[in-house]
Design a protein around this motif. Sequence first.
Motif, PDB file in Angstrom:
ATOM      1  N   GLN B  68       0.848  -1.189   0.000  1.00  0.00           N
ATOM      2  CA  GLN B  68       0.000   0.000   0.000  1.00  0.00           C
ATOM      3  C   GLN B  68       0.889   1.246   0.000  1.00  0.00           C
ATOM      4  O   GLN B  68       2.038   1.199   0.443  1.00  0.00           O
ATOM      5  CB  GLN B  68      -0.825   0.005   1.286  1.00  0.00           C
ATOM      6  CG  GLN B  68      -1.733  -1.202   1.420  1.00  0.00           C
ATOM      7  CD  GLN B  68      -3.189  -0.856   1.293  1.00  0.00           C
ATOM      8  OE1 GLN B  68      -3.663   0.042   1.944  1.00  0.00           O
ATOM      9  NE2 GLN B  68      -3.890  -1.567   0.448  1.00  0.00           N
ATOM     10  N   ILE B  69       0.337   2.346  -0.467  1.00  0.00           N
ATOM     11  CA  ILE B  69       1.075   3.609  -0.383  1.00  0.00           C
ATOM     12  C   ILE B  69       0.762   4.214   0.982  1.00  0.00           C
ATOM     13  O   ILE B  69      -0.392   4.507   1.285  1.00  0.00           O
ATOM     14  CB  ILE B  69       0.665   4.567  -1.520  1.00  0.00           C
ATOM     15  CG1 ILE B  69       1.108   3.980  -2.874  1.00  0.00           C
ATOM     16  CG2 ILE B  69       1.267   5.960  -1.303  1.00  0.00           C
ATOM     17  CD1 ILE B  69       0.663   4.774  -4.081  1.00  0.00           C
ATOM     18  N   GLU B  70       1.786   4.355   1.788  1.00  0.00           N
ATOM     19  CA  GLU B  70       1.566   4.873   3.141  1.00  0.00           C
ATOM     20  C   GLU B  70       2.152   6.268   3.345  1.00  0.00           C
ATOM     21  O   GLU B  70       1.918   6.889   4.364  1.00  0.00           O
ATOM     22  CB  GLU B  70       2.163   3.890   4.174  1.00  0.00           C
ATOM     23  CG  GLU B  70       1.334   2.628   4.280  1.00  0.00           C
ATOM     24  CD  GLU B  70       1.984   1.547   5.125  1.00  0.00           C
ATOM     25  OE1 GLU B  70       3.124   1.748   5.565  1.00  0.00           O
ATOM     26  OE2 GLU B  70       1.340   0.509   5.321  1.00  0.00           O
ATOM     27  N   PRO B  79      -6.950  11.402  -3.497  1.00  0.00           N
ATOM     28  CA  PRO B  79      -7.913  10.473  -4.135  1.00  0.00           C
ATOM     29  C   PRO B  79      -7.202   9.351  -4.922  1.00  0.00           C
ATOM     30  O   PRO B  79      -7.649   8.210  -4.922  1.00  0.00           O
ATOM     31  CB  PRO B  79      -8.709  11.379  -5.075  1.00  0.00           C
ATOM     32  CG  PRO B  79      -8.575  12.750  -4.490  1.00  0.00           C
ATOM     33  CD  PRO B  79      -7.196  12.799  -3.905  1.00  0.00           C
ATOM     34  N   ALA B  80      -6.067   9.703  -5.542  1.00  0.00           N
ATOM     35  CA  ALA B  80      -5.312   8.693  -6.309  1.00  0.00           C
ATOM     36  C   ALA B  80      -4.739   7.634  -5.370  1.00  0.00           C
ATOM     37  O   ALA B  80      -4.753   6.436  -5.674  1.00  0.00           O
ATOM     38  CB  ALA B  80      -4.196   9.362  -7.103  1.00  0.00           C
ATOM     39  N   ALA B  92      -6.290   5.206 -10.263  1.00  0.00           N
ATOM     40  CA  ALA B  92      -5.146   5.878  -9.635  1.00  0.00           C
ATOM     41  C   ALA B  92      -4.192   6.405 -10.708  1.00  0.00           C
ATOM     42  O   ALA B  92      -3.718   7.539 -10.631  1.00  0.00           O
ATOM     43  CB  ALA B  92      -4.412   4.899  -8.714  1.00  0.00           C
ATOM     44  N   LEU B  93      -3.954   5.590 -11.731  1.00  0.00           N
ATOM     45  CA  LEU B  93      -3.033   5.998 -12.802  1.00  0.00           C
ATOM     46  C   LEU B  93      -3.590   7.187 -13.584  1.00  0.00           C
ATOM     47  O   LEU B  93      -2.878   8.147 -13.860  1.00  0.00           O
ATOM     48  CB  LEU B  93      -2.774   4.814 -13.752  1.00  0.00           C
ATOM     49  CG  LEU B  93      -1.832   5.099 -14.920  1.00  0.00           C
ATOM     50  CD1 LEU B  93      -0.446   5.490 -14.429  1.00  0.00           C
ATOM     51  CD2 LEU B  93      -1.713   3.896 -15.851  1.00  0.00           C
ATOM     52  N   LYS B  94      -4.870   7.103 -13.909  1.00  0.00           N
ATOM     53  CA  LYS B  94      -5.484   8.178 -14.688  1.00  0.00           C
ATOM     54  C   LYS B  94      -5.379   9.507 -13.923  1.00  0.00           C
ATOM     55  O   LYS B  94      -4.953  10.520 -14.480  1.00  0.00           O
ATOM     56  CB  LYS B  94      -6.953   7.829 -14.968  1.00  0.00           C
ATOM     57  CG  LYS B  94      -7.562   8.670 -16.054  1.00  0.00           C
ATOM     58  CD  LYS B  94      -8.997   8.303 -16.307  1.00  0.00           C
ATOM     59  CE  LYS B  94      -9.611   9.321 -17.247  1.00  0.00           C
ATOM     60  NZ  LYS B  94     -10.961   9.683 -16.881  1.00  0.00           N
ATOM     61  N   ASP B  95      -5.754   9.485 -12.642  1.00  0.00           N
ATOM     62  CA  ASP B  95      -5.694  10.708 -11.827  1.00  0.00           C
ATOM     63  C   ASP B  95      -4.264  11.213 -11.696  1.00  0.00           C
ATOM     64  O   ASP B  95      -4.006  12.413 -11.820  1.00  0.00           O
ATOM     65  CB  ASP B  95      -6.266  10.438 -10.420  1.00  0.00           C
ATOM     66  CG  ASP B  95      -7.765  10.188 -10.460  1.00  0.00           C
ATOM     67  OD1 ASP B  95      -8.368  10.399 -11.534  1.00  0.00           O
ATOM     68  OD2 ASP B  95      -8.334   9.761  -9.437  1.00  0.00           O
ATOM     69  N   ALA B  96      -3.335  10.282 -11.449  1.00  0.00           N
ATOM     70  CA  ALA B  96      -1.934  10.679 -11.257  1.00  0.00           C
ATOM     71  C   ALA B  96      -1.338  11.223 -12.554  1.00  0.00           C
ATOM     72  O   ALA B  96      -0.597  12.222 -12.527  1.00  0.00           O
ATOM     73  CB  ALA B  96      -1.126   9.495 -10.744  1.00  0.00           C
ATOM     74  N   GLU B  97      -1.647  10.591 -13.675  1.00  0.00           N
ATOM     75  CA  GLU B  97      -1.065  11.055 -14.949  1.00  0.00           C
ATOM     76  C   GLU B  97      -1.547  12.461 -15.305  1.00  0.00           C
ATOM     77  O   GLU B  97      -0.793  13.250 -15.863  1.00  0.00           O
ATOM     78  CB  GLU B  97      -1.383  10.060 -16.075  1.00  0.00           C
ATOM     79  CG  GLU B  97      -0.425   8.875 -16.043  1.00  0.00           C
ATOM     80  CD  GLU B  97      -0.610   7.905 -17.187  1.00  0.00           C
ATOM     81  OE1 GLU B  97      -1.713   7.866 -17.769  1.00  0.00           O
ATOM     82  OE2 GLU B  97       0.351   7.159 -17.486  1.00  0.00           O
ATOM     83  N   ALA B 109       5.698  15.763  -8.392  1.00  0.00           N
ATOM     84  CA  ALA B 109       6.527  14.682  -7.829  1.00  0.00           C
ATOM     85  C   ALA B 109       5.654  13.581  -7.227  1.00  0.00           C
ATOM     86  O   ALA B 109       5.906  12.384  -7.449  1.00  0.00           O
ATOM     87  CB  ALA B 109       7.471  15.249  -6.771  1.00  0.00           C
ATOM     88  N   ASP B 110       4.622  13.967  -6.478  1.00  0.00           N
ATOM     89  CA  ASP B 110       3.721  12.972  -5.885  1.00  0.00           C
ATOM     90  C   ASP B 110       2.975  12.197  -6.981  1.00  0.00           C
ATOM     91  O   ASP B 110       2.793  10.982  -6.886  1.00  0.00           O
ATOM     92  CB  ASP B 110       2.702  13.656  -4.954  1.00  0.00           C
ATOM     93  CG  ASP B 110       3.315  14.044  -3.616  1.00  0.00           C
ATOM     94  OD1 ASP B 110       4.440  13.575  -3.322  1.00  0.00           O
ATOM     95  OD2 ASP B 110       2.679  14.811  -2.874  1.00  0.00           O
ATOM     96  N   ALA B 111       2.567  12.930  -8.015  1.00  0.00           N
ATOM     97  CA  ALA B 111       1.831  12.289  -9.118  1.00  0.00           C
ATOM     98  C   ALA B 111       2.723  11.273  -9.821  1.00  0.00           C
ATOM     99  O   ALA B 111       2.299  10.144 -10.131  1.00  0.00           O
ATOM    100  CB  ALA B 111       1.348  13.352 -10.096  1.00  0.00           C
TER     101      ALA B 111
END
Lengths: 62, 224
Positions: B68-70, B79-80, B92-97, B109-111
């Motif tokens: 998990q991402i902690e 939300p991602a 998650a990928l769509k939001d981050a991209e 950087a977080d994305a």
Amino acid sequence: MRLAAVLIALAFALPLAAKDFTMGQEAPDFELGTNKWNTPEGFKTLADYRGKVVLVELWATY
Amino acid sequence: MAEWLQKNPLNYGVVSKAPGISAYIGNGQGVPRGWVISAEGKIVFSGKPADITDAMVEEWLKDCPAAQIEREVCAKLRPAVKSYNTGKYGKALKDAEELEQSEDETVKADASFIAERVRKAIGWRKDAAKRLAEDKEWVKLHTLLSEDAVAYAGCEYGDECKEKAKTLKGEDKYKEAVAAEKMLGKITEQGERLKGEALNRELDKLIDKYPDTAAADRAKAMKQ
């Protein structure tokens, strides 16, 4: 789940001398073979564990 | 071994006389000896397993896509992270991209951190699918594609999996593989009652009927 490690123990009937490897080198692949227990369904080689952290431990019975 | 494991359950795999394991056995130190292999397939530890510390394990697992991402991320990426931690990797990928294009360096950087994890995982899933196809494991390949069509819905890879799963399901090789697996399942269910020659006869029937299947390969290995 936080822990993604998988442990593989390799049982042999004879004492073994284990090889050293350079850190960061590609881990040599090997087949799990037919004598396997508790390995995930469909996993045939070490490479099938890609994406997880794996501990390979050698042990022997004397 | 199987009998022993029933009395002494272990939560790790055990293999014996694994073909190709000789690469790990040489003129160095004797047993006990272990290696840790990273999610990328690189050797990150070589030595006595007892020397492995909690801190080392934490370090190895921190970027593992299965985990998990902690870590704390900026509000825009939460939300991602929530999608990622609930197994919705495509979303998650769509939001981050989308946020990878941000001019805010922290957001960017977080994305990238989240997007890169998903992209790595996609790479490994594609490798796994490739190996299943090479082994003619059509039933398992269909399961993988169906799972990924759901988990990666919302991104290109998810759409690709959905399409491939649909196509594979309509193919003769898949139908044959399903029938062969079913037949092998029935033979296996008979367990202890089928032994020696009786077991071999049933396995031979499967091998003759479905020669070009992964189930036939397993049947060959099961023959006594």
